[in-house]
Design a protein around this motif. Structure first.
Motif, PDB file in Angstrom:
ATOM      1  N   SER A   1       0.841  -1.188   0.000  1.00 24.39           N
ATOM      2  CA  SER A   1       0.000   0.000   0.000  1.00 24.39           C
ATOM      3  C   SER A   1       0.882   1.247   0.000  1.00 24.39           C
ATOM      4  O   SER A   1       1.903   1.301   0.694  1.00 24.39           O
ATOM      5  CB  SER A   1      -0.920   0.023   1.229  1.00 24.39           C
ATOM      6  OG  SER A   1      -1.623   1.244   1.316  1.00 24.39           O
TER       7      SER A   1
ATOM      8  N   LEU B   1       0.086   3.872   1.295  1.00 23.51           N
ATOM      9  CA  LEU B   1      -0.112   4.531   2.589  1.00 23.51           C
ATOM     10  C   LEU B   1       0.823   3.983   3.665  1.00 23.51           C
ATOM     11  O   LEU B   1       1.027   4.623   4.695  1.00 23.51           O
ATOM     12  CB  LEU B   1      -1.565   4.360   3.042  1.00 23.51           C
ATOM     13  CG  LEU B   1      -2.633   4.959   2.124  1.00 23.51           C
ATOM     14  CD1 LEU B   1      -4.024   4.565   2.607  1.00 23.51           C
ATOM     15  CD2 LEU B   1      -2.500   6.479   2.093  1.00 23.51           C
TER      16      LEU B   1
ATOM     17  N   GLY C   1      -7.922   5.312   8.225  1.00 19.48           N
ATOM     18  CA  GLY C   1      -7.439   4.833   6.938  1.00 19.48           C
ATOM     19  C   GLY C   1      -6.169   5.510   6.462  1.00 19.48           C
ATOM     20  O   GLY C   1      -5.795   5.408   5.289  1.00 19.48           O
TER      21      GLY C   1
ATOM     22  N   SER D   1      -6.060   1.469   3.678  1.00 14.68           N
ATOM     23  CA  SER D   1      -7.501   1.663   3.494  1.00 14.68           C
ATOM     24  C   SER D   1      -8.327   0.732   4.364  1.00 14.68           C
ATOM     25  O   SER D   1      -9.465   1.040   4.715  1.00 14.68           O
ATOM     26  CB  SER D   1      -7.878   1.460   2.020  1.00 14.68           C
ATOM     27  OG  SER D   1      -7.489   0.152   1.586  1.00 14.68           O
ATOM     28  N   LEU D   2      -7.748  -0.430   4.742  1.00 15.08           N
ATOM     29  CA  LEU D   2      -8.439  -1.391   5.611  1.00 15.08           C
ATOM     30  C   LEU D   2      -7.812  -1.436   7.002  1.00 15.08           C
ATOM     31  O   LEU D   2      -8.051  -2.367   7.769  1.00 15.08           O
ATOM     32  CB  LEU D   2      -8.411  -2.788   4.984  1.00 15.08           C
ATOM     33  CG  LEU D   2      -9.128  -2.914   3.639  1.00 15.08           C
ATOM     34  CD1 LEU D   2      -8.916  -4.300   3.043  1.00 15.08           C
ATOM     35  CD2 LEU D   2     -10.622  -2.634   3.793  1.00 15.08           C
TER      36      LEU D   2
ATOM     37  N   ALA E   1       0.009  -2.601   6.206  1.00 19.99           N
ATOM     38  CA  ALA E   1      -1.397  -2.337   5.873  1.00 19.99           C
ATOM     39  C   ALA E   1      -2.142  -3.659   5.752  1.00 19.99           C
ATOM     40  O   ALA E   1      -1.655  -4.601   5.130  1.00 19.99           O
ATOM     41  CB  ALA E   1      -1.490  -1.557   4.563  1.00 19.99           C
TER      42      ALA E   1
ATOM     43  N   GLU F   1      -7.704  -7.638   2.556  1.00 15.17           N
ATOM     44  CA  GLU F   1      -9.158  -7.812   2.615  1.00 15.17           C
ATOM     45  C   GLU F   1      -9.597  -9.039   3.413  1.00 15.17           C
ATOM     46  O   GLU F   1     -10.786  -9.190   3.703  1.00 15.17           O
ATOM     47  CB  GLU F   1      -9.730  -7.928   1.193  1.00 15.17           C
ATOM     48  CG  GLU F   1      -9.288  -9.151   0.413  1.00 15.17           C
ATOM     49  CD  GLU F   1      -7.947  -8.968  -0.275  1.00 15.17           C
ATOM     50  OE1 GLU F   1      -7.537  -9.877  -1.029  1.00 15.17           O
ATOM     51  OE2 GLU F   1      -7.313  -7.917  -0.050  1.00 15.17           O
TER      52      GLU F   1
END
Length: 249
Positions: free
Chosen positions: A95, A97, A132, A136-137, A151, A154
């Motif tokens: 990710s 992020l 987030g 994002s998760l 990160a 899913e």
């Protein structure tokens, strides 16, 4: 009777020998449970709330089905995503992020197992969302000393607003789609069963059946105002009916 009504002697014995009725608050001091909790409190909270356990989930891994007690299986599955039955583990993913300078510690490679119970915000079983900003998760620690993180992907457990959305999707989208798929599969099997008798048997019977089908088709044309109704048209109509049934469900 209830543990609150037990005499002191009974309460002490049951706590020390059965880990029942101790009265420990397993949320108090959880951020420093490794050093701050007594051995008895760790054992009690581990047994009753899967908190404060000291299992090594890599030990006896190859023979975990037989060697691990139920509580170790439950704890390792909950905290490390290890040894879960028919469940994909919670791993980190690549990710943009997830940047090393954003949080203390290095970013773990994608595909590293998440470890829970190291931060009170993960409540012992889920990733830390934190708006987030780091995934994002959400994000998770990947080392017991909290020296690395990543990160979440899913397959990690949903929680809070994301869990509500996931539950709603399963109810309103995934379940109806599965029902539609099952009915469509049944329809295709039924078609093959109906085609079988026409493709087999004697030539005379096949010609007779073909003649009957032709007569029925002509009658159908008359009823439909001369419009030629093909097999594809019938199949489309049936699929439309199936979709209507799924929506009703």
């Amino acid at each position: 009777g209830e543990a609150a009504n037990w005499k002191e002697g009974k309460a002490t014995w049951c706590c020390q020998n059965e880990l029942v009725g101790c009265g420990f608050n397993c949320s108090a001091g959880y951020s420093n449970w490794q050093r701050g909790w007594s051995t008895l409190k760790k054992e009690y909270c581990c047994k009753n709330e899967l908190r404060g356990c000291t299992f090594d989930c890599s030990e006896d891994w190859s023979n975990r089905t037989l060697a691990w007690p139920p509580i170790k299986k439950a704890w390792c599955c909950k905290t490390e995503g290890a040894g879960c039955e028919e469940k994909r583990p919670c791993l980190t993913q690549e990710s943009k992020l997830a940047v090393g300078s954003m949080l203390r510690g290095r970013v773990a490679p994608p595909g590293t197992r998440c470890m829970f119970g190291l931060d009170e915000r993960d409540e012992g079983y889920h990733c830390i969302l934190e708006g987030g900003f780091y995934g994002s998760l959400g994000w998770c620690y990947t080392a017991k000393d909290r020296s690395s993180w990543g990160a979440c992907n899913e397959d990690c457990p949903l929680f809070g607003p994301l869990k509500k959305i996931g539950d709603r999707l399963r109810k309103d989208l995934i379940t109806p789609v599965r029902k539609f798929g099952d009915r469509l599969e049944h329809l295709e099997k039924l078609e093959k069963q109906l085609e079988g008798p026409l493709m087999s048997g004697s030539d005379s019977k096949a010609r007779s059946d073909a003649g009957n089908v032709t007569e029925e088709a002509k009658k159908g044309d008359d009823k439909m105002g001369g419009k030629n109704v093909t097999k594809k048209d019938v199949k489309k109509d049936v699929k439309k009916d199936v979709k209507k049934d799924v929506k009703k469900d």
